[in-house]
Scaffold this motif. Structure first.
Motif, PDB file in Angstrom:
ATOM      1  N   CYS A  14     -24.060 -14.662  28.181  1.00  0.00           N
ATOM      2  CA  CYS A  14     -24.373 -14.375  29.579  1.00  0.00           C
ATOM      3  C   CYS A  14     -23.061 -14.235  30.332  1.00  0.00           C
ATOM      4  O   CYS A  14     -22.149 -15.052  30.167  1.00  0.00           O
ATOM      5  CB  CYS A  14     -25.201 -15.512  30.174  1.00  0.00           C
ATOM      6  SG  CYS A  14     -25.635 -15.277  31.911  1.00  0.00           S
ATOM      7  N   SER A  19     -26.896 -16.278  36.212  1.00  0.00           N
ATOM      8  CA  SER A  19     -27.787 -17.313  35.688  1.00  0.00           C
ATOM      9  C   SER A  19     -28.438 -16.849  34.384  1.00  0.00           C
ATOM     10  O   SER A  19     -28.790 -17.666  33.538  1.00  0.00           O
ATOM     11  CB  SER A  19     -28.867 -17.662  36.715  1.00  0.00           C
ATOM     12  OG  SER A  19     -29.661 -16.513  37.016  1.00  0.00           O
ATOM     13  N   LYS A  20     -28.606 -15.539  34.245  1.00  0.00           N
ATOM     14  CA  LYS A  20     -29.148 -14.990  33.003  1.00  0.00           C
ATOM     15  C   LYS A  20     -28.774 -13.522  32.876  1.00  0.00           C
ATOM     16  O   LYS A  20     -28.408 -12.864  33.850  1.00  0.00           O
ATOM     17  CB  LYS A  20     -30.666 -15.154  32.956  1.00  0.00           C
ATOM     18  CG  LYS A  20     -31.408 -14.339  34.005  1.00  0.00           C
ATOM     19  CD  LYS A  20     -32.921 -14.528  33.864  1.00  0.00           C
ATOM     20  CE  LYS A  20     -33.674 -13.705  34.917  1.00  0.00           C
ATOM     21  NZ  LYS A  20     -35.140 -13.864  34.779  1.00  0.00           N
ATOM     22  N   GLN A  21     -28.868 -13.017  31.665  1.00  0.00           N
ATOM     23  CA  GLN A  21     -28.570 -11.605  31.403  1.00  0.00           C
ATOM     24  C   GLN A  21     -29.582 -11.061  30.415  1.00  0.00           C
ATOM     25  O   GLN A  21     -29.973 -11.750  29.472  1.00  0.00           O
ATOM     26  CB  GLN A  21     -27.152 -11.458  30.849  1.00  0.00           C
ATOM     27  CG  GLN A  21     -26.709 -10.003  30.726  1.00  0.00           C
ATOM     28  CD  GLN A  21     -25.208  -9.872  30.748  1.00  0.00           C
ATOM     29  OE1 GLN A  21     -24.498 -10.832  30.993  1.00  0.00           O
ATOM     30  NE2 GLN A  21     -24.707  -8.675  30.520  1.00  0.00           N
ATOM     31  N   GLU A  22     -30.005  -9.811  30.636  1.00  0.00           N
ATOM     32  CA  GLU A  22     -31.019  -9.196  29.787  1.00  0.00           C
ATOM     33  C   GLU A  22     -30.421  -8.037  28.995  1.00  0.00           C
ATOM     34  O   GLU A  22     -29.696  -7.204  29.544  1.00  0.00           O
ATOM     35  CB  GLU A  22     -32.186  -8.699  30.643  1.00  0.00           C
ATOM     36  CG  GLU A  22     -32.888  -9.814  31.402  1.00  0.00           C
ATOM     37  CD  GLU A  22     -33.948  -9.292  32.360  1.00  0.00           C
ATOM     38  OE1 GLU A  22     -33.972  -8.064  32.594  1.00  0.00           O
ATOM     39  OE2 GLU A  22     -34.747 -10.094  32.871  1.00  0.00           O
ATOM     40  N   GLU A  34     -33.204 -12.148  26.366  1.00  0.00           N
ATOM     41  CA  GLU A  34     -32.699 -12.789  27.576  1.00  0.00           C
ATOM     42  C   GLU A  34     -31.751 -13.911  27.180  1.00  0.00           C
ATOM     43  O   GLU A  34     -32.085 -14.752  26.350  1.00  0.00           O
ATOM     44  CB  GLU A  34     -33.856 -13.360  28.396  1.00  0.00           C
ATOM     45  CG  GLU A  34     -33.405 -14.102  29.652  1.00  0.00           C
ATOM     46  CD  GLU A  34     -34.540 -14.863  30.316  1.00  0.00           C
ATOM     47  OE1 GLU A  34     -35.147 -14.313  31.253  1.00  0.00           O
ATOM     48  OE2 GLU A  34     -34.820 -16.006  29.868  1.00  0.00           O
ATOM     49  N   LYS A  36     -29.544 -16.966  28.873  1.00  0.00           N
ATOM     50  CA  LYS A  36     -29.280 -17.734  30.089  1.00  0.00           C
ATOM     51  C   LYS A  36     -27.854 -18.275  30.082  1.00  0.00           C
ATOM     52  O   LYS A  36     -27.170 -18.263  29.055  1.00  0.00           O
ATOM     53  CB  LYS A  36     -30.290 -18.875  30.225  1.00  0.00           C
ATOM     54  CG  LYS A  36     -31.707 -18.403  30.538  1.00  0.00           C
ATOM     55  CD  LYS A  36     -32.607 -19.575  30.877  1.00  0.00           C
ATOM     56  CE  LYS A  36     -33.988 -19.105  31.309  1.00  0.00           C
ATOM     57  NZ  LYS A  36     -34.870 -20.247  31.665  1.00  0.00           N
ATOM     58  N   SER A  37     -27.433 -18.768  31.237  1.00  0.00           N
ATOM     59  CA  SER A  37     -26.066 -19.272  31.378  1.00  0.00           C
ATOM     60  C   SER A  37     -25.797 -20.473  30.485  1.00  0.00           C
ATOM     61  O   SER A  37     -24.653 -20.760  30.143  1.00  0.00           O
ATOM     62  CB  SER A  37     -25.793 -19.653  32.840  1.00  0.00           C
ATOM     63  OG  SER A  37     -26.737 -20.614  33.287  1.00  0.00           O
ATOM     64  N   LYS A  41     -31.441 -18.457  24.374  1.00  0.00           N
ATOM     65  CA  LYS A  41     -31.781 -17.064  24.086  1.00  0.00           C
ATOM     66  C   LYS A  41     -33.266 -16.932  23.749  1.00  0.00           C
ATOM     67  O   LYS A  41     -33.792 -17.687  22.932  1.00  0.00           O
ATOM     68  CB  LYS A  41     -30.920 -16.556  22.928  1.00  0.00           C
ATOM     69  CG  LYS A  41     -29.422 -16.620  23.231  1.00  0.00           C
ATOM     70  CD  LYS A  41     -28.551 -16.269  22.043  1.00  0.00           C
ATOM     71  CE  LYS A  41     -27.073 -16.413  22.383  1.00  0.00           C
ATOM     72  NZ  LYS A  41     -26.191 -16.093  21.249  1.00  0.00           N
TER      73      LYS A  41
END
Length: 382
Positions: A14, A19-22, A34, A36-37, A41
């Motif tokens: 991330c 806070s999260k990445q997709e 997804e 998250k920080s 996963k």
């Protein structure tokens, strides 16, 4: 867009500040990872249903299902939805929202305690030897209070461990669940150790070595197969230091000019300086220098001992003192000081206690001292 593979999942991170990445797959439309920080996963499938609404369906946690299996499952779900079929997500993978306790321990808990908890060795030992063998393979959201209660009880009644050791099981399990909640891991809502009544601990237990017992103990440790035990035990008796402080003692912390031993970080987080008394200095000079860093290192690991229990246990039994604990050597040190007329403040300073109230439990007076004191009243009668 990436192709979501096993190697990609392992490397995916991330971005800092988010806070999260997709990450969307470039082959299967809607298949997404997804991150998250906190590095959690999760696989998702985003689809448009026949009525035009958008849906996000959780496939599985990446610790429970690999990329290939998640892709296969996502493809089946996608086809079912596109064909207008009712989709019921009711498989073992999706029911098992949370990681097993062992997965959580390896991925999150152990790295955390190694970084933030000074006594993490005790933490790791308890998990490895007692908690994980019983609860490790169970998803965290499926561990019940009854299972924790049984583990807690068995440690005392079947394994014959001390109440304090059994109670640490409850403490460490609670720590693990609190961390899981802090990391917002899905499926973990209840702490199964919460409300389990700890065993009563007799922390005020007093045991002090007599001169005769100390002599028997020294003979036994000198005959130990552990060549370092005779130095370690004598050093504990002569300093009142804690076991971990002696086991991690470094050559550079001894000052032969100032005649002092500096303990960099004690239990209360502060450094402590102990005087190198003549007997302690003599002992210090007799220790073979097998390492440039530590006074005592394990022949197997070449690192400081984590525990000396086996050799200590053999020695104390041989000396006829099976009930004497290593910590009782610290009790005996304090008792010797008080019986010699030293003040509680001096004892508190040497033991490294933050308050005098803690020192009070060590301030035992021998029967001989009490007899001499009480006999003073006899002078009133001539």
């Amino acid at each position: 867009m990436p192709n979501i593979t096993k190697s990609f999942v392992r490397a995916a991170k991330c971005e800092e500040g988010k806070s999260k990445q997709e990450y969307y797959d470039n082959e299967l439309k809607g298949f997404m990872l997804e991150v998250k920080s906190n590095n959690r996963k999760t696989f998702y499938l985003r689809v448009t249903s026949p009525d035009g609404s958008r849906k996000s369906i959780k496939i599985a946690d990446a610790t429970l299902l690999d990329a290939d299996a998640a892709r296969t499952k996502a493809l089946k779900l996608k086809r079912s939805i596109e064909e207008g079929k009712d989709v019921i997500i009711d498989t073992p993978e999706t029911q098992q929202q949370a990681p097993t306790l062992e997965e959580f321990y390896n991925e999150y808990y152990l790295p955390y305690v190694q970084k933030h908890v000074k006594s993490f060795e005790a933490n790791r030992s308890l998990f490895k030897n007692h908690i994980l063998p019983v609860l490790g393979k169970i998803p965290m959201n499926e561990i019940k209070k009854l299972q924790v209660m049984k583990l807690h009880s068995d440690m005392l009644h079947k394994k014959k461990l001390a109440p304090a050791t059994a109670n640490k099981t409850l403490i460490f399990i609670s720590h693990a669940y609190n961390l899981a909640k802090e990391l917002e891991l899905e499926g973990i809502e209840e702490n199964p150790a919460s409300g389990v009544k700890p065993f009563e601990e007799n922390n005020a237990r007093e045991r002090y070595l007599t001169k005769k017992e100390a002599k028997k103990l020294l003979i036994a440790v000198h005959e130990s197969e552990n060549k370092h035990l005779k130095y370690i035990i004598q050093m504990l008796i002569l300093t009142g230091a804690r076991r971990g402080e002696v086991l991690k003692a470094r050559w550079r912390d001894f000052d032969e000019v100032q005649m002092s031993w500096t303990i960099p970080t004690s239990k209360n987080g502060k450094k402590r300086i102990l005087p190198l008394t003549p007997k302690l200095y003599e002992l210090y000079k007799s220790i073979p220098k097998e390492s440039n860093t530590y006074l005592f290192t394990s022949p197997k690991t070449k690192k400081p001992y984590i525990t000396i229990f086996n050799s200590w246990n053999t020695a104390r039994i041989k000396a006829g003192l099976p009930e004497v604990r290593i910590h009782d050597l610290r009790h005996s040190y304090a008792s010797a000081l008080v019986n010699a007329g030293r003040s509680l403040y001096e004892v508190q300073t040497l033991l490294g206690h933050s308050t005098a109230s803690v020192t009070q439990r060590y301030s035992h007076l021998s029967n001989e001292s009490l007899m001499n004191a009480a006999s003073c009243a006899g002078k009133l009668l001539g």
